[in-house]
Design a protein around this motif. Structure first.
Motif, PDB file in Angstrom:
ATOM      1  N   ILE A  79      74.572  48.700   0.711  1.00  0.00           N
ATOM      2  CA  ILE A  79      75.689  49.590   0.407  1.00  0.00           C
ATOM      3  C   ILE A  79      75.174  50.874  -0.242  1.00  0.00           C
ATOM      4  O   ILE A  79      75.614  51.974   0.075  1.00  0.00           O
ATOM      5  N   ASP A  80      74.210  50.725  -1.168  1.00  0.00           N
ATOM      6  CA  ASP A  80      73.696  51.898  -1.886  1.00  0.00           C
ATOM      7  C   ASP A  80      72.950  52.862  -0.968  1.00  0.00           C
ATOM      8  O   ASP A  80      72.934  54.067  -1.206  1.00  0.00           O
ATOM      9  N   THR A  81      72.291  52.328   0.042  1.00  0.00           N
ATOM     10  CA  THR A  81      71.529  53.190   0.945  1.00  0.00           C
ATOM     11  C   THR A  81      72.317  53.549   2.198  1.00  0.00           C
ATOM     12  O   THR A  81      71.756  53.917   3.221  1.00  0.00           O
ATOM     13  N   ALA A  98      70.631  58.955   5.896  1.00  0.00           N
ATOM     14  CA  ALA A  98      70.045  59.716   4.798  1.00  0.00           C
ATOM     15  C   ALA A  98      70.511  59.110   3.481  1.00  0.00           C
ATOM     16  O   ALA A  98      71.633  58.624   3.379  1.00  0.00           O
ATOM     17  N   PRO A  99      69.657  59.103   2.469  1.00  0.00           N
ATOM     18  CA  PRO A  99      70.076  58.531   1.193  1.00  0.00           C
ATOM     19  C   PRO A  99      71.142  59.382   0.525  1.00  0.00           C
ATOM     20  O   PRO A  99      71.307  60.556   0.846  1.00  0.00           O
ATOM     21  N   ARG A 100      71.847  58.762  -0.383  1.00  0.00           N
ATOM     22  CA  ARG A 100      72.947  59.477  -1.049  1.00  0.00           C
ATOM     23  C   ARG A 100      72.420  60.627  -1.887  1.00  0.00           C
ATOM     24  O   ARG A 100      71.342  60.552  -2.460  1.00  0.00           O
ATOM     25  N   SER A 101      73.206  61.665  -1.948  1.00  0.00           N
ATOM     26  CA  SER A 101      72.800  62.807  -2.764  1.00  0.00           C
ATOM     27  C   SER A 101      73.275  62.541  -4.190  1.00  0.00           C
ATOM     28  O   SER A 101      74.371  62.897  -4.591  1.00  0.00           O
ATOM     29  N   THR A 102      72.435  61.856  -4.946  1.00  0.00           N
ATOM     30  CA  THR A 102      72.772  61.516  -6.325  1.00  0.00           C
ATOM     31  C   THR A 102      71.499  61.581  -7.140  1.00  0.00           C
ATOM     32  O   THR A 102      70.403  61.568  -6.598  1.00  0.00           O
ATOM     33  N   THR A 103      71.633  61.675  -8.449  1.00  0.00           N
ATOM     34  CA  THR A 103      70.444  61.698  -9.305  1.00  0.00           C
ATOM     35  C   THR A 103      70.319  60.404 -10.110  1.00  0.00           C
ATOM     36  O   THR A 103      69.333  60.188 -10.771  1.00  0.00           O
ATOM     37  N   GLU A 104      71.367  59.567 -10.025  1.00  0.00           N
ATOM     38  CA  GLU A 104      71.355  58.360 -10.861  1.00  0.00           C
ATOM     39  C   GLU A 104      70.732  57.187 -10.139  1.00  0.00           C
ATOM     40  O   GLU A 104      70.616  57.181  -8.924  1.00  0.00           O
ATOM     41  N   TRP A 131      68.216  50.954  -6.723  1.00  0.00           N
ATOM     42  CA  TRP A 131      67.682  52.034  -5.889  1.00  0.00           C
ATOM     43  C   TRP A 131      67.890  53.350  -6.593  1.00  0.00           C
ATOM     44  O   TRP A 131      68.934  53.632  -7.161  1.00  0.00           O
ATOM     45  N   ARG A 132      66.859  54.161  -6.540  1.00  0.00           N
ATOM     46  CA  ARG A 132      66.895  55.443  -7.256  1.00  0.00           C
ATOM     47  C   ARG A 132      66.367  56.511  -6.321  1.00  0.00           C
ATOM     48  O   ARG A 132      65.362  56.319  -5.666  1.00  0.00           O
ATOM     49  N   PRO A 133      67.019  57.679  -6.244  1.00  0.00           N
ATOM     50  CA  PRO A 133      66.468  58.745  -5.403  1.00  0.00           C
ATOM     51  C   PRO A 133      65.261  59.386  -6.071  1.00  0.00           C
ATOM     52  O   PRO A 133      65.046  59.223  -7.268  1.00  0.00           O
ATOM     53  N   THR A 134      64.473  60.109  -5.287  1.00  0.00           N
ATOM     54  CA  THR A 134      63.285  60.775  -5.818  1.00  0.00           C
ATOM     55  C   THR A 134      63.690  61.858  -6.805  1.00  0.00           C
ATOM     56  O   THR A 134      64.523  62.697  -6.505  1.00  0.00           O
ATOM     57  N   ASN A 135      63.103  61.809  -7.990  1.00  0.00           N
ATOM     58  CA  ASN A 135      63.373  62.821  -9.012  1.00  0.00           C
ATOM     59  C   ASN A 135      62.559  64.076  -8.698  1.00  0.00           C
ATOM     60  O   ASN A 135      61.351  63.990  -8.506  1.00  0.00           O
ATOM     61  N   PRO A 136      63.199  65.250  -8.624  1.00  0.00           N
ATOM     62  CA  PRO A 136      62.443  66.472  -8.288  1.00  0.00           C
ATOM     63  C   PRO A 136      61.285  66.752  -9.246  1.00  0.00           C
ATOM     64  O   PRO A 136      60.298  67.360  -8.845  1.00  0.00           O
ATOM     65  N   ASN A 156      62.661  53.639   5.249  1.00  0.00           N
ATOM     66  CA  ASN A 156      64.003  53.242   4.813  1.00  0.00           C
ATOM     67  C   ASN A 156      64.319  53.736   3.410  1.00  0.00           C
ATOM     68  O   ASN A 156      65.197  53.199   2.746  1.00  0.00           O
ATOM     69  N   HIS A 157      63.598  54.743   2.980  1.00  0.00           N
ATOM     70  CA  HIS A 157      63.809  55.392   1.673  1.00  0.00           C
ATOM     71  C   HIS A 157      63.599  54.442   0.505  1.00  0.00           C
ATOM     72  O   HIS A 157      64.223  54.590  -0.537  1.00  0.00           O
ATOM     73  N   GLN A 158      62.748  53.459   0.697  1.00  0.00           N
ATOM     74  CA  GLN A 158      62.478  52.496  -0.373  1.00  0.00           C
ATOM     75  C   GLN A 158      61.122  52.808  -1.007  1.00  0.00           C
ATOM     76  O   GLN A 158      60.254  53.399  -0.353  1.00  0.00           O
ATOM     77  N   PRO A 159      60.925  52.414  -2.288  1.00  0.00           N
ATOM     78  CA  PRO A 159      59.611  52.674  -2.911  1.00  0.00           C
ATOM     79  C   PRO A 159      58.510  51.942  -2.153  1.00  0.00           C
ATOM     80  O   PRO A 159      58.679  50.821  -1.703  1.00  0.00           O
TER      81      PRO A 159
END
Lengths: 291, 296, 174
Positions: free
Chosen positions: A99-101, C67-73, C79-84, C98-101
């Motif tokens: 869901i998160d991705t 595409a991963p969510r446009s969020t900073t949290e 799951w956490r997006p890449t911090n600039p 798959n945008h995973q670490p």
């Protein structure tokens, strides 16, 4: 690309100084030479010489000794293996990750088709896999999405986790023929076959899917709402009121016991090319598909 | 890998691989390269085109590759603008081994050997025992077409048909395309033009153009669709080493066979989009399904 | 499939047994049954209702990884997006398709061999090796062997140091 960008840029810069890459200066990596089976009389082609073709050895042949599959007699414990249904698991943590991705759309009901289409879950009907088993091994505490989900098996903890967040969970059965349509709908539509009607579960599964505790699709809805209350008390959370929820229509969307796709009835033929749905008019066919 | 190229290098070529423009030109551009000052006032096409390319799914740590947008309407080259290219397509690791695999695959997968050496059964005659078993003092034989005999059958000769068909894994074929495009760009053999429209259908015009710009003896022009402008079709018709190709025909073998690769903007967009689609594809559905026609 | 091939399937529908499991039997032209004149087949109503078609489109899968969510949290699953800010580091650990670490634990030899693998590393990989080595020694008190593959941007650390590496990974914000 699993390569260090610095190395890539350096390699491309080196290429600028080298001759043009053409058909005449290509070379593959050196590969390790194949080591043929050893033995003077049994090695290599196993006594068949090098020049003969298509002399395939029997499957399981072990160059003379009694093969593994003939060494042991029949065992009673695997006699009914084809009837043993398996449900490859999806944990609550996995579901939350999907869901998160953005692999799953929570604004629509989630069923086996959407989970298979996500590209993250795989099951093989040939291995007697009958669908998703939602487990609460991981992610019970982290799960916080409000969804309408339809799985094939669910543990009590998983049901609690979903209902705690104001969601709805149902367990339903798909017979193997329907599974081919449900697990890969795009491929099924290309066949041009009518959408099949779901058959009732086999004898050993009917009890499970008729029980309100398991949120079975054949269970009495009143008993299900009682079970929801009971579970909330057992796990110690307040059961959210779905009636007051703005997503009430989405959350209460359920499939008919004979239906395999939301919004599409059995008997219909979907034509992707013409973007049309073909519905039978014949009375007998309609009766067959609607009962 | 790099040593292999220099070791196996045979055709010296008639020129060094010098950059077409000094590197300092790029560095000296302080202002936004998409400013109108860069665009020569004579080029009317330039004003109508949108040069800012949107690069899909860019990883955060990668920077785009750059290439000049050139023209075809004059013999001398006019640099219209700088274009940004996706690094995963045009800046990927130059895998010469993968290029080799692709070229080998393209060469072999259609190959069918039809030569056949007649066996003893296929030759005429040979049914009668040539001479009696005993009494003559000669070796015993059953047929005068046995492989022991002169003009007899070949026992283990080539047997038709023999196919060399195999499929290179899908991801390796995608990688082959991205690697070859990166190699072409790195070695200054990639040129991007607005379109394949040329002012005349004169063969000499295109020959002069290629000569002046020092493009390789052979050039591959790639457009998006398979219907090409009339002038260039007529001009290149009788020249064997100038070839026109639609984007769907792009392949590693052709890119290497031709020294220079010329892409139109439309072809560039299509190629980049398709390759990125496959690099980032979602692995759902059954394995065979990807070869089925797509209706959606 | 086009309209012309619809009819055959409806006529055979009633006879189709639930236990006949043969996927994609008629998925190819050569494997398909021959269509008889349409008069033989039962009557059909063609519907192009967009409301119904939306249910069909819902069933068709996404072709590319979303595409991963446009969020900073950090999201609930962890799951956490890449911090600039991580781009300022001398090295960068990219994400998988798959945008995973890209930190993996590899277990071999029936559980006796354990490796922690970090992939998609760009920049100064040797610096990262040093930093990770220090961090592992701080946390676990032991030095763990780290193998650097500069070409592929890959680090292989002997032992199960997954949690230590992930802590480092999250701290830097890759």
């Amino acid at each position: 690309m699993a390569v260090n960008r610095n190395v890539v840029d350096r390699a491309l810069a080196v290429l600028r100084t080298l001759p043009r890459v053409s058909l005449y200066n290509l070379k593959d990596h050196e590969h390790r030479k194949k080591r043929s089976a050893r033995g003077q009389h049994g090695g290599g082609t196993h006594g068949h010489g090098k020049k003969f073709r298509q002399n395939y050895l029997p499957l399981g042949f072990e160059s003379g000794n009694t093969p593994f599959h003939l060494r042991f007699g029949m065992e009673k414990y695997y006699k009914r293996y084809r009837l043993e249904r398996e449900y490859p698991p999806v944990s609550l943590l996995m579901l939350q990750k999907m869901i998160d991705t953005n692999r799953l759309d929570t604004t629509q009901p989630i069923d086996l088709s959407s989970i298979c289409n996500s590209g993250v879950y795989s099951m093989n009907i040939n291995f007697n896999h009958h669908g998703v088993n939602l487990t609460d091994e991981e992610g019970f505490d982290q799960f916080c999405a409000k969804i309408n989900i339809e799985v094939q098996w669910a543990s009590e903890g998983a049901i609690a986790a979903i209902e705690r967040n104001g969601g709805v969970i149902t367990t339903s059965y798909y017979d193997p023929l329907c599974l081919h349509a449900v697990t890969d709908p795009a491929r099924f539509f290309l066949k041009g076959d009518p959408i099949p009607k779901r058959m009732i579960p086999p004898e050993d599964a009917i009890e499970y899917y008729s029980s309100a505790d398991n949120r079975g699709y054949l269970a009495d809805p009143e008993k299900v709402s009682l079970a929801r209350l009971a579970l909330a008390q057992k796990y110690g959370y307040e059961l959210p009121k779905i009636e007051d929820d703005p997503d009430y229509t989405m959350l209460t969307m359920r499939k008919d016991p004979r239906q395999i796709f939301y919004g599409l009835e059995p008997g219909w033929v979907v034509s992707l090319k013409d973007k049309a749905i073909l519905k039978p008019k014949d009375k007998e066919l309609l009766e067959y598909y609607r009962t | 890998m790099m040593q292999n190229i220099s070791k196996l290098f045979r055709n010296c070529g008639h020129r060094f691989l010098l950059p077409k423009f000094p590197m300092s030109t790029l560095e000296s551009i302080e202002s936004n390269p998409l400013d109108s000052e860069l665009v020569p006032p004579s080029s009317s096409l330039a004003k109508s085109l949108n040069f800012k390319r949107k690069l899909e799914s860019m990883p955060p740590n990668m920077e785009p590759k750059q290439a000049w947008l050139e023209n075809l309407n004059t013999t001398d080259e006019e640099k219209i603008s700088i274009l940004e290219l996706h690094p995963q397509v045009f800046g990927s690791m130059p895998r010469i081994d993968v290029i080799h695999k692709n070229v080998r695959w393209q060469t072999f997968y259609g190959r069918m050997d039809l030569h056949q050496a007649a066996s003893r059964a296929e030759l005429p005659g040979g049914g009668r025992k040539p001479w009696p078993q005993k009494g003559l003092g000669r070796a015993r034989h059953g047929s005068n077409r046995s492989p022991l005999f002169y003009n007899g059958g070949k026992s283990h000769g080539p047997r038709a048909p023999k196919s060399y068909f195999y499929m290179l894994p899908y991801d390796l074929r995608i990688l082959g395309l991205t690697t070859t495009l990166s190699v072409k760009l790195a070695q200054d053999d990639l040129h991007i033009v607005e379109s394949l429209d040329i002012p005349t259908d004169d063969q000499q015009y295109i020959e002069e153009l290629v000569q002046t710009r020092m493009w390789g003896p052979s050039v591959l022009f790639v457009d998006e669709q398979d219907v090409m402008p009339e002038n260039i079709t007529k001009a290149t018709e009788n020249i064997g080493h100038f070839n026109l190709m639609p984007a769907y025909g792009l392949n590693v073998f052709s890119m290497l066979k031709h020294d220079t690769l010329v892409l139109t903007l439309a072809a560039l967009n299509r190629i980049e989009h398709q390759l990125l689609l496959n690099i980032h594809r979602n692995k759902n559905g059954k394995h065979q399904f990807r070869y089925m026609p797509s209706h959606h | 499939m086009s309209l012309q091939v619809l009819g055959r399937t409806l006529a055979y529908a009633a006879r189709r047994s639930a236990l006949s499991v043969q996927p994609a039997r008629n998925a190819s032209y050569l494997g398909s049954t021959v269509v008889d004149p349409l008069k033989k087949y039962p009557d059909v109503e063609v519907s192009r209702d967009p409301a119904e078609w939306r249910f069909v489109e819902r069933l068709l899968p996404m072709k590319t990884v979303p595409a991963p969510r446009s969020t900073t949290e950090t999201l609930p699953s962890g799951w956490r997006p890449t911090n600039p800010k991580s781009l300022n580091e001398p090295y960068f650990i990219g994400r998988s398709r798959n945008h995973q670490p890209s930190v993996y634990l590899k277990i071999k030899e029936r559980g006796f061999q354990k490796f922690t693998i970090v992939k998609f590393i760009t920049g100064d990989i040797w610096r990262l090796k040093e930093d990770l080595s220090k961090r592992i020694e701080e946390r676990l008190g032991l030095k763990h062997g780290i193998h650097v593959n500069e070409m592929y941007g890959k680090l292989v650390i002997t032992g199960d140091v997954y949690n230590v590496v992930m802590e480092f990974y999250d701290e830097k914000g890759f």
